[in-house]
Design a protein around this motif. Structure first.
Motif, PDB file in Angstrom:
ATOM      1  N   GLY A  10       9.810  39.344 -23.426  1.00  0.00           N
ATOM      2  CA  GLY A  10      10.269  40.697 -23.179  1.00  0.00           C
ATOM      3  C   GLY A  10      11.563  40.983 -23.902  1.00  0.00           C
ATOM      4  O   GLY A  10      12.018  40.192 -24.731  1.00  0.00           O
ATOM      5  N   LEU A  11      12.136  42.147 -23.571  1.00  0.00           N
ATOM      6  CA  LEU A  11      13.403  42.587 -24.144  1.00  0.00           C
ATOM      7  C   LEU A  11      14.486  42.430 -23.098  1.00  0.00           C
ATOM      8  O   LEU A  11      14.376  42.997 -22.000  1.00  0.00           O
ATOM      9  CB  LEU A  11      13.286  44.050 -24.578  1.00  0.00           C
ATOM     10  CG  LEU A  11      14.579  44.742 -25.017  1.00  0.00           C
ATOM     11  CD1 LEU A  11      15.160  44.072 -26.248  1.00  0.00           C
ATOM     12  CD2 LEU A  11      14.318  46.227 -25.266  1.00  0.00           C
ATOM     13  N   VAL A  12      15.516  41.656 -23.432  1.00  0.00           N
ATOM     14  CA  VAL A  12      16.611  41.425 -22.500  1.00  0.00           C
ATOM     15  C   VAL A  12      17.939  41.542 -23.244  1.00  0.00           C
ATOM     16  O   VAL A  12      17.976  41.539 -24.470  1.00  0.00           O
ATOM     17  CB  VAL A  12      16.519  40.035 -21.834  1.00  0.00           C
ATOM     18  CG1 VAL A  12      15.274  39.930 -20.980  1.00  0.00           C
ATOM     19  CG2 VAL A  12      16.571  38.934 -22.876  1.00  0.00           C
ATOM     20  N   GLN A  13      19.016  41.596 -22.465  1.00  0.00           N
ATOM     21  CA  GLN A  13      20.345  41.649 -23.066  1.00  0.00           C
ATOM     22  C   GLN A  13      20.929  40.250 -23.219  1.00  0.00           C
ATOM     23  O   GLN A  13      20.474  39.303 -22.573  1.00  0.00           O
ATOM     24  CB  GLN A  13      21.268  42.495 -22.193  1.00  0.00           C
ATOM     25  CG  GLN A  13      20.878  43.971 -22.150  1.00  0.00           C
ATOM     26  CD  GLN A  13      21.889  44.799 -21.392  1.00  0.00           C
ATOM     27  OE1 GLN A  13      22.534  44.310 -20.459  1.00  0.00           O
ATOM     28  NE2 GLN A  13      22.034  46.059 -21.778  1.00  0.00           N
ATOM     29  N   THR A  14      21.916  40.141 -24.063  1.00  0.00           N
ATOM     30  CA  THR A  14      22.617  38.870 -24.247  1.00  0.00           C
ATOM     31  C   THR A  14      23.102  38.334 -22.908  1.00  0.00           C
ATOM     32  O   THR A  14      23.648  39.080 -22.095  1.00  0.00           O
ATOM     33  CB  THR A  14      23.803  39.054 -25.194  1.00  0.00           C
ATOM     34  OG1 THR A  14      23.319  39.459 -26.487  1.00  0.00           O
ATOM     35  CG2 THR A  14      24.596  37.764 -25.346  1.00  0.00           C
ATOM     36  N   GLY A  15      22.865  37.046 -22.704  1.00  0.00           N
ATOM     37  CA  GLY A  15      23.285  36.388 -21.475  1.00  0.00           C
ATOM     38  C   GLY A  15      22.236  36.361 -20.389  1.00  0.00           C
ATOM     39  O   GLY A  15      22.402  35.664 -19.381  1.00  0.00           O
ATOM     40  N   ALA A  16      21.159  37.083 -20.583  1.00  0.00           N
ATOM     41  CA  ALA A  16      20.102  37.133 -19.575  1.00  0.00           C
ATOM     42  C   ALA A  16      19.229  35.883 -19.625  1.00  0.00           C
ATOM     43  O   ALA A  16      19.399  35.017 -20.496  1.00  0.00           O
ATOM     44  CB  ALA A  16      19.250  38.377 -19.797  1.00  0.00           C
ATOM     45  N   SER A  17      18.295  35.817 -18.681  1.00  0.00           N
ATOM     46  CA  SER A  17      17.364  34.695 -18.604  1.00  0.00           C
ATOM     47  C   SER A  17      15.933  35.203 -18.654  1.00  0.00           C
ATOM     48  O   SER A  17      15.650  36.332 -18.236  1.00  0.00           O
ATOM     49  CB  SER A  17      17.570  33.912 -17.304  1.00  0.00           C
ATOM     50  OG  SER A  17      18.854  33.344 -17.241  1.00  0.00           O
ATOM     51  N   LEU A  18      15.059  34.360 -19.146  1.00  0.00           N
ATOM     52  CA  LEU A  18      13.623  34.611 -19.132  1.00  0.00           C
ATOM     53  C   LEU A  18      12.928  33.283 -18.874  1.00  0.00           C
ATOM     54  O   LEU A  18      13.436  32.229 -19.268  1.00  0.00           O
ATOM     55  CB  LEU A  18      13.127  35.155 -20.475  1.00  0.00           C
ATOM     56  CG  LEU A  18      13.299  36.638 -20.794  1.00  0.00           C
ATOM     57  CD1 LEU A  18      12.844  36.903 -22.233  1.00  0.00           C
ATOM     58  CD2 LEU A  18      12.543  37.514 -19.830  1.00  0.00           C
ATOM     59  N   ARG A  19      11.754  33.357 -18.260  1.00  0.00           N
ATOM     60  CA  ARG A  19      10.925  32.172 -18.131  1.00  0.00           C
ATOM     61  C   ARG A  19       9.573  32.445 -18.766  1.00  0.00           C
ATOM     62  O   ARG A  19       8.854  33.351 -18.339  1.00  0.00           O
ATOM     63  CB  ARG A  19      10.731  31.745 -16.679  1.00  0.00           C
ATOM     64  CG  ARG A  19      10.033  30.395 -16.568  1.00  0.00           C
ATOM     65  CD  ARG A  19       9.907  29.888 -15.167  1.00  0.00           C
ATOM     66  NE  ARG A  19       8.773  30.464 -14.460  1.00  0.00           N
ATOM     67  CZ  ARG A  19       8.144  29.859 -13.449  1.00  0.00           C
ATOM     68  NH1 ARG A  19       8.552  28.681 -13.042  1.00  0.00           N
ATOM     69  NH2 ARG A  19       7.144  30.454 -12.833  1.00  0.00           N
ATOM     70  N   LEU A  20       9.268  31.666 -19.771  1.00  0.00           N
ATOM     71  CA  LEU A  20       7.975  31.761 -20.423  1.00  0.00           C
ATOM     72  C   LEU A  20       6.999  30.797 -19.752  1.00  0.00           C
ATOM     73  O   LEU A  20       7.383  29.709 -19.321  1.00  0.00           O
ATOM     74  CB  LEU A  20       8.085  31.413 -21.904  1.00  0.00           C
ATOM     75  CG  LEU A  20       9.093  32.205 -22.722  1.00  0.00           C
ATOM     76  CD1 LEU A  20       9.021  31.781 -24.189  1.00  0.00           C
ATOM     77  CD2 LEU A  20       8.888  33.694 -22.573  1.00  0.00           C
ATOM     78  N   SER A  21       5.761  31.224 -19.697  1.00  0.00           N
ATOM     79  CA  SER A  21       4.690  30.378 -19.169  1.00  0.00           C
ATOM     80  C   SER A  21       3.608  30.229 -20.222  1.00  0.00           C
ATOM     81  O   SER A  21       3.373  31.144 -21.019  1.00  0.00           O
ATOM     82  CB  SER A  21       4.087  30.984 -17.903  1.00  0.00           C
ATOM     83  OG  SER A  21       5.043  31.112 -16.879  1.00  0.00           O
ATOM     84  N   CYS A  22       2.951  29.104 -20.184  1.00  0.00           N
ATOM     85  CA  CYS A  22       1.821  28.859 -21.081  1.00  0.00           C
ATOM     86  C   CYS A  22       0.713  28.255 -20.240  1.00  0.00           C
ATOM     87  O   CYS A  22       0.835  27.114 -19.773  1.00  0.00           O
ATOM     88  CB  CYS A  22       2.230  27.921 -22.207  1.00  0.00           C
ATOM     89  SG  CYS A  22       0.855  27.393 -23.260  1.00  0.00           S
ATOM     90  N   ALA A  23      -0.340  29.017 -20.043  1.00  0.00           N
ATOM     91  CA  ALA A  23      -1.472  28.558 -19.256  1.00  0.00           C
ATOM     92  C   ALA A  23      -2.535  27.969 -20.174  1.00  0.00           C
ATOM     93  O   ALA A  23      -2.925  28.595 -21.167  1.00  0.00           O
ATOM     94  CB  ALA A  23      -2.050  29.714 -18.460  1.00  0.00           C
ATOM     95  N   ALA A  24      -2.988  26.788 -19.832  1.00  0.00           N
ATOM     96  CA  ALA A  24      -3.979  26.097 -20.650  1.00  0.00           C
ATOM     97  C   ALA A  24      -5.320  26.036 -19.938  1.00  0.00           C
ATOM     98  O   ALA A  24      -5.378  25.765 -18.735  1.00  0.00           O
ATOM     99  CB  ALA A  24      -3.496  24.689 -20.958  1.00  0.00           C
ATOM    100  N   SER A  25      -6.362  26.284 -20.677  1.00  0.00           N
ATOM    101  CA  SER A  25      -7.707  26.077 -20.153  1.00  0.00           C
ATOM    102  C   SER A  25      -8.314  24.900 -20.884  1.00  0.00           C
ATOM    103  O   SER A  25      -7.966  24.620 -22.029  1.00  0.00           O
ATOM    104  CB  SER A  25      -8.572  27.322 -20.368  1.00  0.00           C
ATOM    105  OG  SER A  25      -8.728  27.579 -21.740  1.00  0.00           O
ATOM    106  N   GLY A  26      -9.214  24.209 -20.238  1.00  0.00           N
ATOM    107  CA  GLY A  26      -9.791  23.032 -20.854  1.00  0.00           C
ATOM    108  C   GLY A  26      -9.519  21.811 -19.997  1.00  0.00           C
ATOM    109  O   GLY A  26      -8.765  21.864 -19.027  1.00  0.00           O
TER     110      GLY A  26
END
Length: 126
Positions: A10-26
Protein backbone atom coordinates in the motif's frame (compact mmCIF):
# COMPACT_ATOMS: atom_id res chain seq x y z
CA UNK A 1 4.07 -26.92 -7.94
CA UNK A 2 3.64 -23.94 -5.64
CA UNK A 3 1.52 -20.86 -6.21
CA UNK A 4 2.36 -17.73 -4.23
CA UNK A 5 0.08 -14.77 -3.64
CA UNK A 6 1.33 -11.63 -1.91
CA UNK A 7 -0.83 -9.10 -0.10
CA UNK A 8 -0.51 -6.21 2.30
CA UNK A 9 1.17 -3.58 0.18
CA UNK A 10 0.00 0.00 0.00
CA UNK A 11 0.81 3.69 0.24
CA UNK A 12 2.17 4.87 3.57
CA UNK A 13 4.15 7.78 4.97
CA UNK A 14 7.76 7.73 6.09
CA UNK A 15 8.12 6.00 9.43
CA UNK A 16 5.00 3.89 9.07
CA UNK A 17 4.74 0.11 9.21
CA UNK A 18 3.30 -2.51 6.89
CA UNK A 19 3.04 -6.26 7.08
CA UNK A 20 3.21 -8.21 3.87
CA UNK A 21 1.83 -11.72 3.62
CA UNK A 22 2.55 -14.43 1.11
CA UNK A 23 0.12 -17.31 0.96
CA UNK A 24 1.34 -20.50 -0.65
CA UNK A 25 -0.72 -23.25 -2.17
CA UNK A 26 0.69 -26.67 -2.83
CA UNK A 27 2.20 -29.46 -0.83
CA UNK A 28 5.10 -29.55 1.58
CA UNK A 29 5.38 -25.83 2.23
CA UNK A 30 7.57 -26.70 5.18
CA UNK A 31 10.23 -28.04 2.83
CA UNK A 32 10.68 -24.71 1.08
CA UNK A 33 13.03 -21.92 1.95
CA UNK A 34 11.19 -18.65 1.42
CA UNK A 35 12.39 -15.23 0.45
CA UNK A 36 11.18 -11.69 0.01
CA UNK A 37 12.61 -9.62 -2.80
CA UNK A 38 11.89 -6.15 -4.13
CA UNK A 39 12.31 -4.29 -7.38
CA UNK A 40 12.14 -0.55 -7.81
CA UNK A 41 11.67 1.09 -11.24
CA UNK A 42 14.89 0.98 -13.24
CA UNK A 43 16.64 -1.21 -10.71
CA UNK A 44 17.42 -4.89 -10.48
CA UNK A 45 15.46 -7.20 -8.23
CA UNK A 46 17.18 -7.42 -4.87
CA UNK A 47 17.00 -9.76 -1.93
CA UNK A 48 15.31 -8.34 1.16
CA UNK A 49 15.11 -11.30 3.54
CA UNK A 50 15.05 -15.07 3.57
CA UNK A 51 13.93 -17.73 6.03
CA UNK A 52 14.65 -21.42 6.34
CA UNK A 53 11.89 -24.00 6.31
CA UNK A 54 11.73 -24.25 10.11
CA UNK A 55 12.02 -20.51 10.61
CA UNK A 56 15.07 -20.96 12.81
CA UNK A 57 17.42 -19.25 10.36
CA UNK A 58 16.93 -15.89 8.72
CA UNK A 59 18.97 -13.52 6.61
CA UNK A 60 18.48 -9.82 5.90
CA UNK A 61 19.90 -7.34 3.47
CA UNK A 62 21.92 -4.69 5.26
CA UNK A 63 19.50 -2.00 4.14
CA UNK A 64 16.60 -3.53 6.09
CA UNK A 65 18.28 -5.09 9.11
CA UNK A 66 16.62 -4.13 12.39
CA UNK A 67 13.67 -2.55 10.57
CA UNK A 68 12.23 -5.64 8.82
CA UNK A 69 11.36 -9.06 10.20
CA UNK A 70 10.63 -12.18 8.18
CA UNK A 71 8.60 -14.99 9.72
CA UNK A 72 6.51 -17.95 8.65
CA UNK A 73 3.57 -20.01 9.84
CA UNK A 74 3.85 -23.44 8.28
CA UNK A 75 0.42 -24.44 9.56
CA UNK A 76 -1.04 -21.62 7.47
CA UNK A 77 1.35 -21.98 4.51
CA UNK A 78 2.17 -18.31 4.90
CA UNK A 79 5.31 -16.21 5.14
CA UNK A 80 5.30 -12.64 6.43
CA UNK A 81 7.44 -9.56 6.16
CA UNK A 82 6.95 -7.03 8.94
CA UNK A 83 8.31 -3.69 7.80
CA UNK A 84 8.83 -0.92 10.33
CA UNK A 85 10.27 2.58 10.06
CA UNK A 86 9.65 2.64 6.35
CA UNK A 87 11.65 5.01 4.17
CA UNK A 88 10.99 6.33 0.66
CA UNK A 89 13.84 4.16 -0.61
CA UNK A 90 11.87 1.09 0.46
CA UNK A 91 9.32 1.85 -2.27
CA UNK A 92 9.21 -1.05 -4.71
CA UNK A 93 7.22 -4.03 -5.84
CA UNK A 94 7.75 -6.76 -3.28
CA UNK A 95 7.81 -10.39 -4.34
CA UNK A 96 7.90 -13.57 -2.36
CA UNK A 97 9.62 -16.67 -3.68
CA UNK A 98 10.01 -20.32 -2.76
CA UNK A 99 12.93 -22.68 -3.17
CA UNK A 100 12.59 -26.43 -2.64
CA UNK A 101 15.55 -27.40 -0.47
CA UNK A 102 16.87 -30.53 1.19
CA UNK A 103 18.10 -28.87 4.35
CA UNK A 104 16.92 -26.28 6.83
CA UNK A 105 18.92 -23.40 5.36
CA UNK A 106 18.42 -19.91 4.05
CA UNK A 107 18.83 -19.30 0.34
CA UNK A 108 20.37 -16.00 -0.71
CA UNK A 109 20.91 -16.68 -4.42
CA UNK A 110 18.00 -15.24 -6.39
CA UNK A 111 18.61 -17.72 -9.21
CA UNK A 112 17.88 -20.70 -6.99
CA UNK A 113 14.27 -19.76 -6.33
CA UNK A 114 11.82 -21.88 -8.25
CA UNK A 115 8.50 -20.16 -7.70
CA UNK A 116 7.57 -16.49 -7.59
CA UNK A 117 4.49 -14.49 -6.73
CA UNK A 118 3.14 -11.62 -8.81
CA UNK A 119 4.20 -8.96 -6.35
CA UNK A 120 2.59 -6.27 -4.22
CA UNK A 121 3.36 -2.57 -4.48
CA UNK A 122 4.77 -0.69 -1.51
CA UNK A 123 5.02 3.09 -1.80
CA UNK A 124 6.47 5.22 0.98
CA UNK A 125 5.87 8.94 0.69
CA UNK A 126 8.25 11.49 2.17
Amino acid sequence: QVTLVESGGGLVQTGASLRLSCAASGRMFDRYAMGWFRQAPGKERELVATISWSGRSTYYADSVKVRFTISRDNAKNTVYLQMNSLKPEDSAVYFCAADRVIADVVVTDTRQYDYWGQGTQVTVSS
